[in-house]
Design an enzyme around this catalytic site. Structure first.
Site, PDB file in Angstrom:
ATOM      1  N   ARG A  51      17.087 -11.145  16.292  1.00  0.00           N
ATOM      2  CA  ARG A  51      17.024 -10.004  15.373  1.00  0.00           C
ATOM      3  C   ARG A  51      16.396  -8.770  16.023  1.00  0.00           C
ATOM      4  NH1 ARG A  51      12.625 -12.121  10.995  1.00  0.00           N
ATOM      5  NH2 ARG A  51      14.082 -13.833  10.855  1.00  0.00           N
ATOM      6  N   GLU A 104      -2.997 -20.327  20.924  1.00  0.00           N
ATOM      7  CA  GLU A 104      -3.169 -19.049  20.243  1.00  0.00           C
ATOM      8  C   GLU A 104      -3.398 -19.377  18.781  1.00  0.00           C
ATOM      9  OE1 GLU A 104      -0.019 -16.194  20.676  1.00  0.00           O
ATOM     10  OE2 GLU A 104      -0.841 -14.924  19.101  1.00  0.00           O
ATOM     11  N   ARG A 121      20.226   0.171  14.681  1.00  0.00           N
ATOM     12  CA  ARG A 121      21.443   0.942  14.948  1.00  0.00           C
ATOM     13  C   ARG A 121      22.305   0.310  16.035  1.00  0.00           C
ATOM     14  NH1 ARG A 121      21.619   6.410  13.141  1.00  0.00           N
ATOM     15  NH2 ARG A 121      20.819   6.261  11.040  1.00  0.00           N
ATOM     16  N   ARG A 173      13.792 -14.513  19.436  1.00  0.00           N
ATOM     17  CA  ARG A 173      14.103 -15.383  18.299  1.00  0.00           C
ATOM     18  C   ARG A 173      15.506 -15.953  18.428  1.00  0.00           C
ATOM     19  NH1 ARG A 173      10.519 -14.588  13.718  1.00  0.00           N
ATOM     20  NH2 ARG A 173      11.965 -16.009  12.724  1.00  0.00           N
ATOM     21  N   HIS A 203       8.974 -11.686  21.424  1.00  0.00           N
ATOM     22  CA  HIS A 203       9.424 -12.935  20.799  1.00  0.00           C
ATOM     23  C   HIS A 203      10.948 -12.962  20.847  1.00  0.00           C
ATOM     24  CE1 HIS A 203       9.185 -15.711  16.967  1.00  0.00           C
ATOM     25  NE2 HIS A 203       9.958 -16.206  17.917  1.00  0.00           N
ATOM     26  N   HIS A 247       2.632  -5.483  15.246  1.00  0.00           N
ATOM     27  CA  HIS A 247       3.092  -4.649  14.141  1.00  0.00           C
ATOM     28  C   HIS A 247       2.186  -3.452  13.876  1.00  0.00           C
ATOM     29  CE1 HIS A 247       3.840  -3.564   9.897  1.00  0.00           C
ATOM     30  NE2 HIS A 247       5.089  -3.780  10.247  1.00  0.00           N
ATOM     31  N   THR A 273       8.546 -13.004   9.288  1.00  0.00           N
ATOM     32  CA  THR A 273       7.855 -13.105  10.575  1.00  0.00           C
ATOM     33  C   THR A 273       7.380 -14.550  10.697  1.00  0.00           C
ATOM     34  OG1 THR A 273       6.047 -12.221  11.934  1.00  0.00           O
ATOM     35  CG2 THR A 273       5.662 -12.316   9.562  1.00  0.00           C
ATOM     36  N   THR A 274       6.811 -14.904  11.850  1.00  0.00           N
ATOM     37  CA  THR A 274       6.354 -16.270  12.059  1.00  0.00           C
ATOM     38  C   THR A 274       5.387 -16.664  10.949  1.00  0.00           C
ATOM     39  OG1 THR A 274       6.449 -15.721  14.402  1.00  0.00           O
ATOM     40  CG2 THR A 274       5.421 -17.814  13.826  1.00  0.00           C
ATOM     41  N   ASN A 333       2.488  -6.684  21.572  1.00  0.00           N
ATOM     42  CA  ASN A 333       3.789  -7.231  21.180  1.00  0.00           C
ATOM     43  C   ASN A 333       4.702  -6.057  20.799  1.00  0.00           C
ATOM     44  OD1 ASN A 333       5.929  -8.106  19.445  1.00  0.00           O
ATOM     45  ND2 ASN A 333       4.913 -10.082  19.259  1.00  0.00           N
ATOM     46  N   HIS A 366       8.856  -4.761  17.695  1.00  0.00           N
ATOM     47  CA  HIS A 366       9.357  -3.832  16.677  1.00  0.00           C
ATOM     48  C   HIS A 366       9.907  -2.532  17.250  1.00  0.00           C
ATOM     49  CE1 HIS A 366       8.691  -6.744  13.799  1.00  0.00           C
ATOM     50  NE2 HIS A 366       7.372  -6.749  13.891  1.00  0.00           N
ATOM     51  N   GLU A 417       7.240 -15.303  23.516  1.00  0.00           N
ATOM     52  CA  GLU A 417       7.126 -16.275  22.421  1.00  0.00           C
ATOM     53  C   GLU A 417       8.510 -16.839  22.140  1.00  0.00           C
ATOM     54  OE1 GLU A 417       5.744 -13.963  19.171  1.00  0.00           O
ATOM     55  OE2 GLU A 417       3.818 -13.559  20.080  1.00  0.00           O
ATOM     56  N   HIS A 427      -1.693 -12.472  15.051  1.00  0.00           N
ATOM     57  CA  HIS A 427      -0.841 -12.393  13.864  1.00  0.00           C
ATOM     58  C   HIS A 427      -1.521 -11.615  12.748  1.00  0.00           C
ATOM     59  CE1 HIS A 427       2.402 -13.068  11.143  1.00  0.00           C
ATOM     60  NE2 HIS A 427       3.084 -13.565  12.154  1.00  0.00           N
TER      61      HIS A 427
END
Ligand code: PXP
Length: 248
Positions: A50, A152, A19, A46, A44, A224, A101-102, A8, A11, A71, A201
């Site tokens: 974000r 999942e 920025r 969202r 993901h 992450h 987070t989720t 994933n 990030h 996702e 997760h």
């Protein structure tokens, strides 16, 4: 058989969006993950955008050669984006605007009509559908009823229990072991219904081993911890280390 690893890369986009600029490139990130041996790329999209943006999904669709898993919440807006960009898989997740987070799995039972309708449209377009749920038998049964092909299992509780050294001893270790047993039982139940079982997760190099030992879990989605480690050792190395950590 060793489970697959989808990295994933949300990030990487989080840093870029800090920025509102063009770097670091999630396209470069996806290519490095694939070259390091990842089986797929997960992002993901969202509602609040974000990190990952709509254009990222389009670009990733062109670049990812392994497996692109997106996702998203089961909303009309998100389903329309999936139908247009056609990722290999969509993972339906719950979303609330203020969460960091989720938080936990999707309540399939409580949202049966919305989820059924999303699953139907996605499958009709040839997109593989997974639903992110807690390790709970009735939610797994509901995921089967709405036509999901995969579940999942949300490993957030297990991840929380294994965050510190408390998990290594006494009561902490017992609680962590009980969480592993719940995840294992859920994966066995899912497989008995013909569902593929994935998990994710909060998983880390340190805690993934106990879940990698569950044969029914055939895929991990991890973000992450890999991106965090990549800050120090580089993304290629960070992905390779996670592949090693899930190899049994
Ligand atoms: N699986 C799902 C459904 C998620 O929502 C997330 C977080 O976006 C992950 C896996 C990856 O979690 P983490 O970043 O904690 O590894």
């Amino acid at each position: 058989m060793t489970a697959k690893l989808n990295v994933n890369i949300d990030h990487v986009a989080t840093i870029r969006e800090a920025r509102k600029t063009i770097e670091p490139s999630i396209i470069t990130a996806a290519v490095i993950c694939e070259q390091a041996g990842a089986d797929g790329i997960t992002v993901h999209l969202r509602g609040d955008r974000r990190h990952i943006q709509d254009r990222d999904i389009e670009l990733l669709r062109d670049v990812v050669t392994t497996y692109l898993n997106v996702e998203m919440a089961a909303t009309d807006e998100m389903v329309a984006i999936a139908l247009q960009t056609k990722p290999d898989a969509v993972s339906l997740v719950p979303e609330s605007p203020n969460e960091i987070t989720t938080e936990g799995g999707l309540d399939v039972i409580g949202n049966i009509e919305t989820v059924s309708s999303a699953v139907e449209k996605l499958k009709e377009a040839g997109i593989f559908v997974s639903i992110f749920i807690d390790p709970d038998t009735s939610q797994i049964d509901a995921a089967k009823r709405v036509g999901a092909q995969q579940i999942e299992l949300c490993t957030a509780e297990y991840a929380e229990l294994t965050l510190s050294s408390r998990a290594a001893h006494g009561e902490g270790a017992q609680k962590a072991a009980a969480a592993v047993s719940r995840i294992a039982a859920a994966a066995v139940h899912a497989q008995s219904l013909g569902l593929i079982a994935a998990a994710g997760h909060g998983l880390t190099y340190r805690n993934v081993g106990a879940l990698a030992a569950i044969p029914e879990i055939t895929e991990f989605n991890i973000g992450h911890n890999i991106i965090s480690r990549s800050v120090f050792v580089g993304l290629n190395q960070a992905v390779k280390e996670m592949i090693e950590a899930i190899q049994i």
